[in-house]
Design a protein around this motif. Structure first.
Motif, PDB file in Angstrom:
ATOM      1  N   SER A  45       0.834  -1.200   0.000  1.00 45.68           N
ATOM      2  CA  SER A  45       0.000   0.000   0.000  1.00 45.68           C
ATOM      3  C   SER A  45       0.875   1.258   0.000  1.00 45.68           C
ATOM      4  O   SER A  45       0.348   2.365  -0.007  1.00 45.68           O
ATOM      5  CB  SER A  45      -0.905  -0.012   1.234  1.00 45.68           C
TER       6      SER A  45
ATOM      7  N   PRO B 296     -11.471  -3.520 -10.977  1.00 48.54           N
ATOM      8  CA  PRO B 296     -12.792  -3.089 -10.505  1.00 48.54           C
ATOM      9  C   PRO B 296     -13.009  -3.582  -9.079  1.00 48.54           C
ATOM     10  O   PRO B 296     -12.684  -4.731  -8.761  1.00 48.54           O
ATOM     11  CB  PRO B 296     -13.759  -3.766 -11.478  1.00 48.54           C
TER      12      PRO B 296
ATOM     13  N   CYS C  12      -9.391 -10.198  -4.700  1.00 50.30           N
ATOM     14  CA  CYS C  12      -8.672  -9.137  -3.996  1.00 50.30           C
ATOM     15  C   CYS C  12      -9.593  -8.413  -3.038  1.00 50.30           C
ATOM     16  O   CYS C  12     -10.701  -8.023  -3.406  1.00 50.30           O
ATOM     17  CB  CYS C  12      -8.177  -8.086  -4.973  1.00 50.30           C
ATOM     18  N   GLY C  13      -9.118  -8.215  -1.839  1.00 48.66           N
ATOM     19  CA  GLY C  13      -9.857  -7.382  -0.894  1.00 48.66           C
ATOM     20  C   GLY C  13     -11.003  -8.080  -0.214  1.00 48.66           C
ATOM     21  O   GLY C  13     -11.702  -7.495   0.606  1.00 48.66           O
TER      22      GLY C  13
HETATM   23  N1  SAH Z   1      -1.631  -4.829   1.581  1.00 48.22           N
HETATM   24  C1  SAH Z   1      -1.115  -4.939   0.273  1.00 48.22           C
HETATM   25  C2  SAH Z   1      -1.327  -6.293  -0.348  1.00 48.22           C
HETATM   26  C3  SAH Z   1      -2.634  -6.977  -0.053  1.00 48.22           C
HETATM   27  S1  SAH Z   1      -4.060  -6.226  -0.771  1.00 48.22           S
HETATM   28  C4  SAH Z   1      -1.681  -3.840  -0.614  1.00 48.22           C
HETATM   29  O1  SAH Z   1      -2.609  -3.143  -0.193  1.00 48.22           O
HETATM   30  O2  SAH Z   1      -1.172  -3.674  -1.715  1.00 48.22           O
HETATM   31  C5  SAH Z   1      -3.891  -6.722  -2.464  1.00 48.22           C
HETATM   32  C6  SAH Z   1      -4.598  -5.829  -3.461  1.00 48.22           C
HETATM   33  O3  SAH Z   1      -6.026  -5.909  -3.293  1.00 48.22           O
HETATM   34  C7  SAH Z   1      -4.253  -4.363  -3.324  1.00 48.22           C
HETATM   35  O4  SAH Z   1      -3.926  -3.812  -4.580  1.00 48.22           O
HETATM   36  C8  SAH Z   1      -5.532  -3.755  -2.793  1.00 48.22           C
HETATM   37  O5  SAH Z   1      -5.655  -2.397  -3.147  1.00 48.22           O
HETATM   38  C9  SAH Z   1      -6.566  -4.621  -3.454  1.00 48.22           C
HETATM   39  N2  SAH Z   1      -7.910  -4.575  -2.853  1.00 48.22           N
HETATM   40  C10 SAH Z   1      -8.226  -4.402  -1.560  1.00 48.22           C
HETATM   41  N3  SAH Z   1      -9.574  -4.452  -1.400  1.00 48.22           N
HETATM   42  C11 SAH Z   1     -10.103  -4.660  -2.630  1.00 48.22           C
HETATM   43  C12 SAH Z   1     -11.435  -4.842  -3.116  1.00 48.22           C
HETATM   44  N4  SAH Z   1     -12.487  -4.858  -2.303  1.00 48.22           N
HETATM   45  N5  SAH Z   1     -11.610  -5.048  -4.440  1.00 48.22           N
HETATM   46  C13 SAH Z   1     -10.548  -5.108  -5.288  1.00 48.22           C
HETATM   47  N6  SAH Z   1      -9.274  -4.972  -4.880  1.00 48.22           N
HETATM   48  C14 SAH Z   1      -9.057  -4.750  -3.568  1.00 48.22           C
END
Ligand code: SAH
Ligand code: SF4
Length: 324
Positions: A166, A261, A311-312
């Motif tokens: 991040s 997205p 992701c997320g």
């Molecule tokens: N903490 C690190 C790695 C884990 S999160 C980081 O934030 O990069 C991995 C990825 O998922 C990150 O790019 C983050 O922005 C994304 N992410 C988090 N929540 C999400 C969601 N609800 N939908 C799509 N991507 C999401």
């Protein structure tokens, strides 16, 4: 022993280069693994999410992702929960429990490789994109990468490993100076500082100018192209003003912009409104504006959403692997 363990021996009986008595003696006194595979959820698109039970009763999650060609990638967590608290992320909404140690990270990779093997597929890529902020757990992350890339063991190429952050500027610099440095992805989210700080709270102590300097240092050291990840939140960070700010941020760096997205997480909102997915038109318009500005743009497939393994969405299963 290192070779056997890191290549996936599950217990001492698997280590056939040792005598029977020796194996029995070791088995009485030690265990090879500190984590256990918990419940699993499988999506129709081939994604598998597992709960990984840690020895102190805590848990984390790891995911097997398959691309269209069937190649497997392991997505591994570095913390149980996450202290950063991004407003759009399920893991962030859970709070922070603890850092994982290097063994707990390596074992997640081994569990996912085993699942891949059961299904007849190789897992040749590793992304640290699961729960947690990898660069807030830097020493253990480094150890895990060292173990996984060691030619005496798994020998995975550093080019097949990606760390997503991040944006912890000091951590990016420290990782650059590490040998072997993995590929780097930076969750830019927004290049407008004020908006970004409200979405990604770690931004307040890591201003974009400092992050950019750290990324430039990473690039100087490694010669690698960096991925900028943009989680697209409908109506929040998809407009023309955002595109201009992103182009400005990317100037002077060799980057590819990855548009993701937003994957829905119930109950998350921003500035008094529920978050929503971007429309295809919003995504398309932003992609065009960025491309017209000379940037390389890719779009991430929506995989794993059926098991909240996208992701997320991590942090959604209980000990038995049931959704909660
Ligand atoms: N903490 C690190 C790695 C884990 S999160 C980081 O934030 O990069 C991995 C990825 O998922 C990150 O790019 C983050 O922005 C994304 N992410 C988090 N929540 C999400 C969601 N609800 N939908 C799509 N991507 C999401
Ligand atoms: Fe933590 Fe990454 Fe989720 Fe932000 S997006 S809360 S840094 S896991």
């Amino acid at each position: 022993m290192f070779k056997w363990i890191s290549r996936g021996a599950r217990g001492f009986p698997d280590i056939t280069s040792l005598g029977k008595e020796e194996r029995e003696d070791l088995a009485r006194r030690f265990s090879l693994r500190s984590t256990e595979r918990g419940g699993r959820l499988e999506d129709r698109d081939g994604t598998v999410k597992i709960r990984v039970n840690l020895r102190d009763g805590a848990g984390t999650e790891a995911v097997l992702l398959k691309d269209r060609e069937g190649r497997g990638t392991a997505c591994v967590s570095t913390q149980a929960g996450c202290p950063v608290g991004c407003v759009f992320c399920k893991t962030g909404s859970l709070g922070f429990l603890r850092n994982l140690d290097a063994g707990e990270m390596v074992e997640q990779f081994l569990h996912i490789r085993e699942i891949g093997a059961e299904r007849g597929g190789e897992v040749g890529h590793l992304v640290f994109m699961g729960m947690g902020e990898p660069l807030l757990n830097l020493e253990e992350l480094r150890r895990a990468i060292g173990i996984i890339t060691d030619p005496r063991g798994l020998g995975l190429s550093k080019r097949r490993i990606t760390v997503s952050t991040s944006g912890i500027a000091g951590g990016i610099r420290a990782l650059a100076d590490q040998s072997p440095p993995p590929r780097l992805a930076f969750s830019l989210i927004s290049a407008r500082e004020e908006l970004r700080n409200d979405l990604v709270p770690s931004g307040k102590t890591n201003p974009l100018t400092r992050i950019k300097e750290a990324l430039a240092h990473y690039q100087d050291k490694t010669g690698q192209r960096i991925t900028l990840e943009l989680v697209l939140l409908g109506g929040v960070n998809t407009g023309a003003e955002e595109a201009a700010a992103i182009r400005n941020f990317a100037r002077g760096l060799d980057v590819v912009v990855n548009l993701i997205p937003w994957n829905p997480v119930e109950g998350l909102g921003f500035r008094g409104r529920a978050l929503r997915e971007p429309s295809p038109a919003e995504v398309g318009a932003l992609a065009r504006l960025l491309e017209r500005g000379g940037l390389n743009v890719t779009r991430r497939f929506r995989r794993g959403r059926g098991v909240s393994g996208a992701c997320g969405q991590l942090g959604c299963v209980d000990r038995e692997g049931q959704p909660r």
